[in-house]
Each structure stands twice: as C-alpha cells, then as structure tokens.
Write a protein that holds these residues in place. Sequence first.
Motif, PDB file in Angstrom:
ATOM      1  N   THR A 100       0.837  -1.198   0.000  1.00 49.72           N
ATOM      2  CA  THR A 100       0.000   0.000   0.000  1.00 49.72           C
ATOM      3  C   THR A 100       0.874   1.250   0.000  1.00 49.72           C
ATOM      4  O   THR A 100       1.629   1.476   0.945  1.00 49.72           O
ATOM      5  N   PRO A 101       0.796   2.066  -1.058  1.00 44.37           N
ATOM      6  CA  PRO A 101       1.636   3.265  -1.112  1.00 44.37           C
ATOM      7  C   PRO A 101       1.312   4.249   0.003  1.00 44.37           C
ATOM      8  O   PRO A 101       0.166   4.375   0.434  1.00 44.37           O
ATOM      9  N   ILE A 102       2.331   4.935   0.454  1.00 46.85           N
ATOM     10  CA  ILE A 102       2.190   6.020   1.423  1.00 46.85           C
ATOM     11  C   ILE A 102       2.279   7.324   0.647  1.00 46.85           C
ATOM     12  O   ILE A 102       3.194   7.521  -0.155  1.00 46.85           O
ATOM     13  N   ARG A 103       1.327   8.196   0.901  1.00 47.96           N
ATOM     14  CA  ARG A 103       1.295   9.507   0.243  1.00 47.96           C
ATOM     15  C   ARG A 103       1.315  10.574   1.336  1.00 47.96           C
ATOM     16  O   ARG A 103       0.474  10.555   2.232  1.00 47.96           O
ATOM     17  N   VAL A 104       2.299  11.466   1.236  1.00 44.41           N
ATOM     18  CA  VAL A 104       2.453  12.522   2.227  1.00 44.41           C
ATOM     19  C   VAL A 104       2.786  13.832   1.527  1.00 44.41           C
ATOM     20  O   VAL A 104       3.233  13.837   0.384  1.00 44.41           O
ATOM     21  N   THR A 105       2.588  14.928   2.239  1.00 47.61           N
ATOM     22  CA  THR A 105       3.089  16.228   1.814  1.00 47.61           C
ATOM     23  C   THR A 105       4.293  16.520   2.689  1.00 47.61           C
ATOM     24  O   THR A 105       4.246  16.324   3.906  1.00 47.61           O
ATOM     25  N   ALA A 106       5.375  16.951   2.057  1.00 46.65           N
ATOM     26  CA  ALA A 106       6.611  17.218   2.789  1.00 46.65           C
ATOM     27  C   ALA A 106       7.178  18.569   2.370  1.00 46.65           C
ATOM     28  O   ALA A 106       6.829  19.109   1.332  1.00 46.65           O
ATOM     29  N   GLU A 107       8.073  19.078   3.216  1.00 44.51           N
ATOM     30  CA  GLU A 107       8.738  20.347   2.947  1.00 44.51           C
ATOM     31  C   GLU A 107      10.246  20.165   3.084  1.00 44.51           C
ATOM     32  O   GLU A 107      10.708  19.475   4.000  1.00 44.51           O
ATOM     33  N   VAL A 108      10.990  20.785   2.197  1.00 41.02           N
ATOM     34  CA  VAL A 108      12.447  20.767   2.283  1.00 41.02           C
ATOM     35  C   VAL A 108      12.847  21.678   3.444  1.00 41.02           C
ATOM     36  O   VAL A 108      12.523  22.867   3.450  1.00 41.02           O
ATOM     37  N   VAL A 109      13.551  21.091   4.431  1.00 37.66           N
ATOM     38  CA  VAL A 109      13.977  21.897   5.577  1.00 37.66           C
ATOM     39  C   VAL A 109      15.479  22.167   5.569  1.00 37.66           C
ATOM     40  O   VAL A 109      15.938  23.096   6.228  1.00 37.66           O
ATOM     41  N   ARG A 110      16.232  21.374   4.830  1.00 36.83           N
ATOM     42  CA  ARG A 110      17.679  21.612   4.709  1.00 36.83           C
ATOM     43  C   ARG A 110      18.189  20.924   3.450  1.00 36.83           C
ATOM     44  O   ARG A 110      17.712  19.863   3.083  1.00 36.83           O
ATOM     45  N   VAL A 111      19.161  21.557   2.808  1.00 37.69           N
ATOM     46  CA  VAL A 111      19.755  21.022   1.588  1.00 37.69           C
ATOM     47  C   VAL A 111      21.250  20.859   1.798  1.00 37.69           C
ATOM     48  O   VAL A 111      21.909  21.765   2.318  1.00 37.69           O
ATOM     49  N   GLU A 112      21.767  19.702   1.432  1.00 37.91           N
ATOM     50  CA  GLU A 112      23.210  19.468   1.444  1.00 37.91           C
ATOM     51  C   GLU A 112      23.761  19.981   0.119  1.00 37.91           C
ATOM     52  O   GLU A 112      23.357  19.501  -0.941  1.00 37.91           O
ATOM     53  N   LYS A 113      24.662  20.940   0.177  1.00 37.55           N
ATOM     54  CA  LYS A 113      25.181  21.557  -1.039  1.00 37.55           C
ATOM     55  C   LYS A 113      26.504  20.952  -1.485  1.00 37.55           C
ATOM     56  O   LYS A 113      26.970  21.211  -2.574  1.00 37.55           O
ATOM     57  N   GLU A 114      27.108  20.172  -0.613  1.00 38.44           N
ATOM     58  CA  GLU A 114      28.351  19.478  -0.947  1.00 38.44           C
ATOM     59  C   GLU A 114      27.994  18.109  -1.512  1.00 38.44           C
ATOM     60  O   GLU A 114      26.899  17.611  -1.317  1.00 38.44           O
ATOM     61  N   HIS A 131       1.357   5.683  11.430  1.00 38.93           N
ATOM     62  CA  HIS A 131       1.502   4.492  12.276  1.00 38.93           C
ATOM     63  C   HIS A 131       2.347   3.423  11.585  1.00 38.93           C
ATOM     64  O   HIS A 131       3.187   2.783  12.221  1.00 38.93           O
ATOM     65  N   ARG A 132       2.131   3.239  10.289  1.00 40.26           N
ATOM     66  CA  ARG A 132       2.911   2.246   9.542  1.00 40.26           C
ATOM     67  C   ARG A 132       4.390   2.614   9.513  1.00 40.26           C
ATOM     68  O   ARG A 132       5.267   1.759   9.683  1.00 40.26           O
ATOM     69  N   ILE A 133       4.680   3.901   9.297  1.00 38.88           N
ATOM     70  CA  ILE A 133       6.076   4.349   9.283  1.00 38.88           C
ATOM     71  C   ILE A 133       6.706   4.174  10.656  1.00 38.88           C
ATOM     72  O   ILE A 133       7.813   3.654  10.780  1.00 38.88           O
ATOM     73  N   ALA A 134       6.016   4.612  11.700  1.00 40.17           N
ATOM     74  CA  ALA A 134       6.552   4.490  13.059  1.00 40.17           C
ATOM     75  C   ALA A 134       6.822   3.034  13.406  1.00 40.17           C
ATOM     76  O   ALA A 134       7.868   2.708  13.985  1.00 40.17           O
ATOM     77  N   ARG A 135       5.915   2.140  13.038  1.00 43.37           N
ATOM     78  CA  ARG A 135       6.096   0.714  13.308  1.00 43.37           C
ATOM     79  C   ARG A 135       7.304   0.173  12.541  1.00 43.37           C
ATOM     80  O   ARG A 135       8.124  -0.555  13.082  1.00 43.37           O
ATOM     81  N   TYR A 136       7.434   0.573  11.266  1.00 41.44           N
ATOM     82  CA  TYR A 136       8.567   0.123  10.452  1.00 41.44           C
ATOM     83  C   TYR A 136       9.892   0.589  11.057  1.00 41.44           C
ATOM     84  O   TYR A 136      10.835  -0.194  11.198  1.00 41.44           O
ATOM     85  N   VAL A 137       9.982   1.867  11.419  1.00 39.68           N
ATOM     86  CA  VAL A 137      11.218   2.403  11.999  1.00 39.68           C
ATOM     87  C   VAL A 137      11.564   1.663  13.278  1.00 39.68           C
ATOM     88  O   VAL A 137      12.722   1.270  13.497  1.00 39.68           O
TER      89      VAL A 137
END
Length: 108
Positions: free
Chosen positions: A65-79, A97-103
Amino acid sequence: MDPENDRRSAARTPFDIWIEETSDQATYFQRSANLSAGGLYVENGVPQPVGTQMALRFSLPDDATPIRVTAEVVRVEKETPFGMHLKFLQIPDDAAHRIARYVEQQRG
C-alpha cells in the motif's frame, strides 16, 4: 553527521528505496537514505530550495500500500553528495503508524 549538530528529534533508520516526488515544477524519482516518523532524507538527487513543498509517494518494504504525504524541504546538502532533508507536513494517521512501526522494527 555530528551528533551535536543533529537537529532531528525522531529516531531514523536506513531506508534505501525510490521516492516519487511531485511539486509544481515536475515529477522526480529520487533515492531515499533514511526514514523517521517525521520525515526522510533524499540523497544524490535533484535538491529543491528550502521551503519547497512537494507530494511524496513511496512504499515500505513488504507493504504494497503506497504512502502519500506532503513534505517540505527543511535543509539542503550543497556538498557532494547532494541531498535534501524533508519534513512531513501532512500524513494520514494510518501512514504515520505504519512508518513508526517500520522504523521501530528496523531499530530492533
């Protein structure tokens, strides 16, 4: 990453999987490196500017079952390697809940 500079508040686990990223500009397929209940890190991809919001779609291993979320870029690695730290903004309760259980399972 230096633990003293680590701003993450949630436990993370390695998470090597393709993520579909859709923003106003385009759709990209990027490779994730780690996952937490609050976000994920995408490495070696096309970094977007901090503050960019995007729709993400991915599946957890052994969960079709795909997980669909909205996310925001909070930091970019430039190196090298380039990467983006993404924070989940909108996530359905069942997906959270599925993500928390997986982690938790991966961290043992």
